[in-house]
Structures are given as C-alpha cells and as structure tokens.
Design a protein around this motif. Structure first.
Motif, PDB file in Angstrom:
ATOM      1  N   SER A   1       0.821  -1.220   0.000  1.00 36.75           N
ATOM      2  CA  SER A   1       0.000   0.000   0.000  1.00 36.75           C
ATOM      3  C   SER A   1       0.855   1.272   0.000  1.00 36.75           C
ATOM      4  N   ASP A   2       2.122   1.158   0.440  1.00 31.44           N
ATOM      5  CA  ASP A   2       2.959   2.372   0.445  1.00 31.44           C
ATOM      6  C   ASP A   2       3.810   2.492  -0.824  1.00 31.44           C
ATOM      7  N   TRP A   3       3.582   1.623  -1.816  1.00 33.90           N
ATOM      8  CA  TRP A   3       4.363   1.718  -3.058  1.00 33.90           C
ATOM      9  C   TRP A   3       3.898   2.906  -3.892  1.00 33.90           C
ATOM     10  N   LYS A   4       4.853   3.520  -4.574  1.00 32.44           N
ATOM     11  CA  LYS A   4       4.530   4.649  -5.447  1.00 32.44           C
ATOM     12  C   LYS A   4       5.320   4.513  -6.745  1.00 32.44           C
ATOM     13  N   VAL A   5       4.919   5.277  -7.747  1.00 33.38           N
ATOM     14  CA  VAL A   5       5.493   5.160  -9.089  1.00 33.38           C
ATOM     15  C   VAL A   5       6.387   6.360  -9.380  1.00 33.38           C
ATOM     16  N   ALA A   6       7.567   6.111  -9.950  1.00 36.72           N
ATOM     17  CA  ALA A   6       8.419   7.208 -10.440  1.00 36.72           C
ATOM     18  C   ALA A   6       8.753   6.930 -11.904  1.00 36.72           C
ATOM     19  N   THR A   7       8.464   7.875 -12.750  1.00 41.00           N
ATOM     20  CA  THR A   7       8.774   7.758 -14.180  1.00 41.00           C
ATOM     21  C   THR A   7       8.592   9.123 -14.833  1.00 41.00           C
ATOM     22  N   SER A   8       9.251   9.312 -15.974  1.00 40.59           N
ATOM     23  CA  SER A   8       9.062  10.562 -16.716  1.00 40.59           C
ATOM     24  C   SER A   8       7.990  10.406 -17.801  1.00 40.59           C
ATOM     25  N   LEU A   9       7.373   9.227 -17.864  1.00 41.58           N
ATOM     26  CA  LEU A   9       6.284   8.993 -18.818  1.00 41.58           C
ATOM     27  C   LEU A   9       5.178  10.030 -18.581  1.00 41.58           C
ATOM     28  N   GLY A  10       4.555  10.514 -19.670  1.00 41.55           N
ATOM     29  CA  GLY A  10       3.541  11.566 -19.540  1.00 41.55           C
ATOM     30  C   GLY A  10       2.343  11.119 -18.697  1.00 41.55           C
ATOM     31  N   ARG A  11       2.019  11.886 -17.644  1.00 37.72           N
ATOM     32  CA  ARG A  11       0.904  11.522 -16.766  1.00 37.72           C
ATOM     33  C   ARG A  11      -0.412  11.998 -17.368  1.00 37.72           C
ATOM     34  N   LYS A  12      -1.424  11.138 -17.323  1.00 32.58           N
ATOM     35  CA  LYS A  12      -2.732  11.504 -17.864  1.00 32.58           C
ATOM     36  C   LYS A  12      -3.740  11.611 -16.719  1.00 32.58           C
ATOM     37  N   ASN A  13      -3.806  10.549 -15.938  1.00 29.92           N
ATOM     38  CA  ASN A  13      -4.764  10.551 -14.832  1.00 29.92           C
ATOM     39  C   ASN A  13      -4.267   9.578 -13.772  1.00 29.92           C
ATOM     40  N   VAL A  14      -3.453  10.090 -12.864  1.00 38.42           N
ATOM     41  CA  VAL A  14      -2.851   9.195 -11.869  1.00 38.42           C
ATOM     42  C   VAL A  14      -3.202   9.667 -10.461  1.00 38.42           C
ATOM     43  N   ASN A  15      -3.184   8.726  -9.515  1.00 32.73           N
ATOM     44  CA  ASN A  15      -3.461   9.116  -8.124  1.00 32.73           C
ATOM     45  C   ASN A  15      -2.180   9.642  -7.482  1.00 32.73           C
ATOM     46  N   LYS A  16      -2.253   9.981  -6.186  1.00 23.77           N
ATOM     47  CA  LYS A  16      -1.087  10.658  -5.594  1.00 23.77           C
ATOM     48  C   LYS A  16       0.122   9.734  -5.448  1.00 23.77           C
ATOM     49  N   SER A  17      -0.109   8.432  -5.542  1.00 20.70           N
ATOM     50  CA  SER A  17       1.028   7.495  -5.536  1.00 20.70           C
ATOM     51  C   SER A  17       1.555   7.245  -6.938  1.00 20.70           C
ATOM     52  N   GLY A  18       0.913   7.837  -7.922  1.00 16.68           N
ATOM     53  CA  GLY A  18       1.410   7.703  -9.297  1.00 16.68           C
ATOM     54  C   GLY A  18       0.806   6.535 -10.060  1.00 16.68           C
ATOM     55  N   PHE A  19      -0.145   5.785  -9.447  1.00 16.06           N
ATOM     56  CA  PHE A  19      -0.801   4.698 -10.192  1.00 16.06           C
ATOM     57  C   PHE A  19      -1.939   5.299 -11.012  1.00 16.06           C
ATOM     58  N   GLY A  20      -2.184   4.717 -12.184  1.00 18.84           N
ATOM     59  CA  GLY A  20      -3.257   5.227 -13.031  1.00 18.84           C
ATOM     60  C   GLY A  20      -2.810   5.251 -14.476  1.00 18.84           C
ATOM     61  N   ILE A  21      -3.304   6.241 -15.209  1.00 17.42           N
ATOM     62  CA  ILE A  21      -3.116   6.256 -16.667  1.00 17.42           C
ATOM     63  C   ILE A  21      -1.990   7.208 -17.094  1.00 17.42           C
ATOM     64  N   TYR A  22      -1.103   6.694 -17.908  1.00 16.77           N
ATOM     65  CA  TYR A  22      -0.025   7.483 -18.533  1.00 16.77           C
ATOM     66  C   TYR A  22      -0.250   7.485 -20.038  1.00 16.77           C
ATOM     67  N   GLN A  23       0.482   8.349 -20.711  1.00 15.63           N
ATOM     68  CA  GLN A  23       0.313   8.439 -22.152  1.00 15.63           C
ATOM     69  C   GLN A  23       1.675   8.557 -22.838  1.00 15.63           C
ATOM     70  N   ALA A  24       1.823   7.895 -23.991  1.00 15.48           N
ATOM     71  CA  ALA A  24       3.059   8.019 -24.777  1.00 15.48           C
ATOM     72  C   ALA A  24       2.699   8.484 -26.172  1.00 15.48           C
ATOM     73  N   ASN A  25       3.552   9.308 -26.764  1.00 16.74           N
ATOM     74  CA  ASN A  25       3.238   9.911 -28.072  1.00 16.74           C
ATOM     75  C   ASN A  25       3.413   8.952 -29.241  1.00 16.74           C
ATOM     76  N   ASN A  26       4.229   7.910 -29.042  1.00 14.84           N
ATOM     77  CA  ASN A  26       4.462   6.905 -30.086  1.00 14.84           C
ATOM     78  C   ASN A  26       5.256   5.775 -29.432  1.00 14.84           C
TER      79      ASN A  26
END
Ligand code: ZN
Length: 602
Positions: free
Chosen positions: A138-163
């Motif tokens: 439950s305390d895990w969180k996401v770190a990435t430079s991938l474009g965020r679209k709709n993520v919660n405060k821990s970084g889980f959720g939807i990301y987007q890539a241009n290609n």
C-alpha cells in the motif's frame, strides 16, 4: 485510444509482470506484434522476448490463435473487432537495461514489457499502471518521466506516450524509494533512490544542481522537458547507467553515495557517482537528441551500425568529468587525476594498437559489448579513448583558433542544427563540422586518431595548458594511475603482465597482456598460480613475492590449468611505463596558465 496497455504487478514472488494490450482497431489482415531485440543506448542484441511467457489473444470473448513467426514476433488471428492480448513477463535482471520485480520493488523498461503493434508505431498510446491490491504494497509509489494523464497521488493510473519510441524511453520504478526534487532552468528534476542507503540528500541536491546547470549553460538551454528524473538503484556493488530523453536509470553502490560527513572535495567513490549522473544527463542532448542518422528512427529488430559512438559516448565521457571541475565540485588536481586514470586505462591495453576507435564503435555489438579475456589485447574502448580524443580535439581547436573556439562551440552547433531540429547526424559529418566551425582543416587529425591507431598527442597538447604528462611503471594491476607514487625511481619495477583475482587455491589469471612476461612463459587466462619458486602464493601475497625479484630473474611458477598441474618458467621483464599522472606545471607561463583557466573555467 486505439492502443491501451495495462501493466499489473502480478506475482512478485515469481518475478512476473502481467500486461494486457487492447487494440480497438487491429490490422484486419492479422495483427503483428514484436518486442525490441535491443534497447537504445546499450548496443547488444538481448532478445527481450525470451522473457515473455503464456501469451494469449482474445476477440469477441473468444480465444483467437496467436502464432510466433520469429524469436521476437507474433501474428494474431485476423479480426475485425477489438483484440486483447495478455502475456506475462519474467523480470529478474537487476540492471538498467531490462526489468526486475520482487517483494521490494518493481522496475521496468518498456523494451521488456510492451509489444509493439506493427502499423501503429506512431499513434498515441495509453498505459495503465495498476496499483497492487495486496495491503503489503500500500505504500508503493510510481516514479517515471512517462507523460501523466490521470494518476493518483502514488502515481498509479493512466499514462500516455506519443508513439512507440516514446513509450519505451521512460523506465518506471515502483516501490518505496526515497526521493527529492530540485530545479534547473525552471524545470523540476527528481532523484529517486531505491534500496537501503544513508545518502545525504542535501549534498546530492546541491552537487547535482551545479552539474546539470553547467551542462545547460554549455549547450545554451535545457531541451524542452516536463521534468527530468534520475532513477537510482542502490546496491552493494552496482555500477551503470542508461540514458533516456527525460530520465536516466542508474545503478550505484551504497558506498558511492555521500554521507553527511562527506568532505568538500568528494572522495573517489562519490566523484564516480557524480561523474555517472553527469554522463547520463549530458546524453539528454548528446545521443538522445543529437543522434547518428542511423538511429532516426531506431531499428530495434537488429543491429544498427555507426562509426560515431566515439562522439556520442567519448565526447559525453569527456564532458561528464569536465563538468565536475567546471562547476567547482572537484579541484583541478582531482580532475587531472581522473584524466590520468583514463589515460592509464587506454595505455594498459595493447588493443589500442589493433583497433581504431571508429572500428570499436562499428564493432560494438560483437566486441565491446561481448568482451572476453582477450579484450585488453584486441579492442579499444570508444568511451575511454573516445574521451581522450575529445580532450585532444578540444585542446587542438583551442590551439588552432588562439582560444577563440573550443569543442563547446561544436557541441552547441550540433545541438542547434541537428538535435534541436531532430535531424540525424550523417557518418563523417562531425569531422566536417568541426573543421568548418573552427576554420581549420582537421582531416589529418581525424585520420590519425579516429580512423587509425596512432597514439594521441596528449603530452604536447596538455603542455599548452601548463600540464605535465608523466608516465611511471604500474605498481600492481589494482593501480588505477592518476597519482604519483613515492620512491618510484628507487627500484626498477617488474611485472608478470597478467591480471589476477582471488581463488581458493591461489591467484587466478583473468587476463594475460600481449607481449609481456606471462604470455612469453605460456601462462593463460584461467590458470591458477599456486606457487612461485616452490612457495605458496595467493592473490594478496603474489605482488609482494614478484616485487622481491629483479628484472631478468627467472621464476618457477606452478599453476593449475583446469585440473592439471603445470610448471612455467617466467623471466621477469621491466614493468611497462603505462601508468599516467598529470601535474600542473609550476613553471608554466602566464599564457599557458590562462589557457588552462579558460578551458577549466578557473
Ligand atoms: Zn553513455
């Protein structure tokens, strides 16, 4: 969106990610999917698809067939409606190049997880990273430079890539890492540290800010980025890095990180870590944007050959350390020690006389990345010798233009005319550009030092900047050079010319240097030396034993080759003068001192 990936942290105990790929409008002739065979920045075929297990496809709620057509490619049964492909990925490679997942964290590169849907390489993709349901995480969180679209405060959720290229250029770290932010050129920079450590974050923040700013100032600007992320895995003895457009994955040893007791002048290990961060950050321009033409776009199905890695890795290696002294994090003496160590690394290997750096670059796939015990004798590093070539090029440009131009001008030109405009750099182009913008014909320089094996004119060029180039015998294979040693002239140093490691039986040879005593005696890599002149030796005692003899003495060496005991007669030769150290010349003229100051920003 036509293409949607869902990544789930499926089974940490078995190190398995599960990915679901939904293609709303697949190729009606039968969708082709493939995984890259290599990851940009690491020039070796790794066949990431070998880790894919249990792949299946569905359409209209029924299973459809999926056929493997080669080691990395699948063809899905033709379908006019949406298809869902589900597969698992085994992830147990703790490196910056692939994927690793256990109960402590999850890390992946897109090249290990995301099958490429052929025909849709240039579409926008949606990527859902699912939060694990188990409370343990439950305390895990996401770190990435991938474009965020709709993520919660821990970084889980939807990301987007241009290609697809964008999709695989943002490594993802998930877990309980520590992190801090700092700002450079009004852009958020984030550092995450995974693993047990006691790093002094304030110190790191302060030094990284200076390094990043030094690179931005040199290029004139930071490329347009939403943010930049350093993802660092801290282990007992790791080292490595891989560059991306807006992030980097790093591995370091926890001893490389600064403690609150770190002195102002960084110790050797911390200096190396800062050099690594500096190196990968410099790639933000040099190779992630200023690129060899052949990498635009990348062909990830097979090897991509270029003779230009000396420029993309060598020049980057030159600037990674130069930025440390220019940003005043390390002293001039410390910087000269680093160059001395690089020179030593190159001079120790006779491979520099068998392969040019242009060849080393071209053959990276089968030689530099597949080194065996013969490497010091057969190949040269386009990193180490490439960095020294860059140093010589910089000093040559400064000399020929009376200090008006430098390699900095070449890098800015490459950024403004190629990197910024997304134009690939053709083969041989950098040599022409360098000659043009410095208004001097440098073709014979490149012919000798890049395309041939001529020794670099380091001593003469460094002397221009009031720096004395010294060579001394090596004291042992662990002697990295860069420093003078006391009493170096008192005794003529001897060497058997082999690299040794510890072994339960004695000292094991890992490399035999061409033309030196061990090779003449018939010793080979893999042999375990157990006695010299009938007295037992091991890794810690062997150097002392050898040092107690003089040039010309003959040693009786007992060694195991496989399980057979053999005796070798070894005549001791003088140790070769391949260890370099540099010193500021106290007698240097004002002109020489001024040159050094303008080069190192003193
Ligand atoms: Zn690099």
């Amino acid at each position: 969106m036509n293409i949607q990936y869902t990544v789930s942290l499926y089974n940490p105990h078995a190190h398995i990610f599960k990915v679901t790929l939904e293609i709303t409008k697949p190729d009606s002739a039968g969708q082709i999917l493939s995984l890259p065979t290599w990851i940009p920045g690491s020039y070796m075929i790794r066949d990431f698809a070998k880790n894919i297990i249990n792949i299946k496809a569905q359409s209209n709620n029924r299973q459809i067939s999926i056929e493997k057509t080669n080691k990395s490619t699948w063809r899905i049964e033709a379908s006019d409606t949406a298809i869902f492909i589900e597969y698992e990925i085994y992830a147990w490679d703790l490196s910056v190049r692939s994927a690793h997942f256990d109960i402590s964290h999850a890390f992946f590169n897109g090249t290990s997880l995301f099958l490429m849907p052929h025909g849709f390489e240039n579409e926008t993709y949606s990527i859902k990273i699912e939060q694990p349901k188990d409370k343990k995480y439950s305390d895990w969180k996401v770190a990435t430079s991938l474009g965020r679209k709709n993520v919660n405060k821990s970084g889980f959720g939807i990301y987007q890539a241009n290609n697809y290229d964008d999709l695989i250029d943002h490594p993802v770290e998930i877990g309980t890492h520590s992190e801090f932010n700092f700002s450079v050129e009004n852009t958020i920079h984030k550092m995450t540290l995974t693993g047990i450590h006691r790093a002094d974050n304030e110190r790191l923040k302060q030094d990284l800010t200076k390094i990043c700013q030094t690179h931005c100032t040199m290029f004139g600007e930071l490329p347009e980025l939403d943010e930049y992320v350093f993802l660092t895995m801290v282990t007992g003895d790791g080292y490595g890095g891989l560059e991306h457009r807006s992030s980097t994955s790093l591995m370091c040893s926890r001893d490389d990180l600064p403690l609150t007791t770190e002195p102002d002048e960084p110790n050797e290990k911390y200096r190396n870590f800062l050099g690594l961060c500096s190196h990968e950050y410099f790639h933000t321009w040099n190779i992630k944007r200023i690129k060899p033409e052949v990498f635009l776009p990348y062909d990830l199905s097979s090897e991509s050959y270029t003779r230009q890695l000396w420029a993309f890795e060598g020049i980057t290696s030159y600037y990674d350390e130069l930025a440390l002294v220019r940003s005043k994090i390390i002293s001039v003496e410390s910087y000269l020690e680093l160059i001395g160590q690089t020179i030593t690394r190159v001079l120790r290997g006779k491979g520099r006389l068998n392969q040019s750096i242009a060849e080393s670059s071209f053959e990276a796939w089968t030689k530099f990345y597949k080194q065996d015990e013969s490497a010091p004798n057969t190949i040269v590093s386009y990193y180490a010798k490439g960095a020294l070539l860059a140093l010589c090029l910089d000093l040559t440009i400064r000399k020929n233009t009376d200090g008006k131009k430098s390699l900095d001008d070449v890098m800015r030109y490459l950024w403004n005319n190629y990197g910024k405009k997304s134009i690939g750099v053709p083969e041989f182009e950098i040599e022409k550009i360098t000659s043009n913008i410095t208004e001097t014909n440098l073709s014979s320089f490149f012919e000798k030092y890049l395309y041939s094996i001529e020794e670099l004119p380091l001593a003469d060029l460094l002397a221009e900047a009031g720096i004395i180039f010294n060579l001394r015998p090596t004291t042992s294979v662990d002697d990295k050079g860069g420093k003078a040693i006391a009493n170096e002239n008192q005794k003529k140093a001897v060497s058997i010319g082999a690299r040794l490691i510890e072994n339960p039986l004695g000292a094991k040879i890992t490399q035999v240097f061409s033309g030196e005593s061990a090779e003449h005696a018939g010793l080979s890599a893999g042999d375990i030396i157990i006695a010299i002149n009938n007295l037992q030796v091991n890794k810690s005692s062997i150097n002392k034993t050898i040092d107690s003899y003089a040039i010309g003495d003959e040693l009786n060496i007992h060694a195991f080759r496989r399980d057979e005991l053999k005796v070798f007669k070894l005549k001791l030769n003088p140790a070769e003068l391949t260890t370099c150290y540099l010193q500021v010349d106290n007698q240097a003229s004002t002109i020489q001192n001024d040159k050094r100051k303008s080069w190192l920003f003193l």
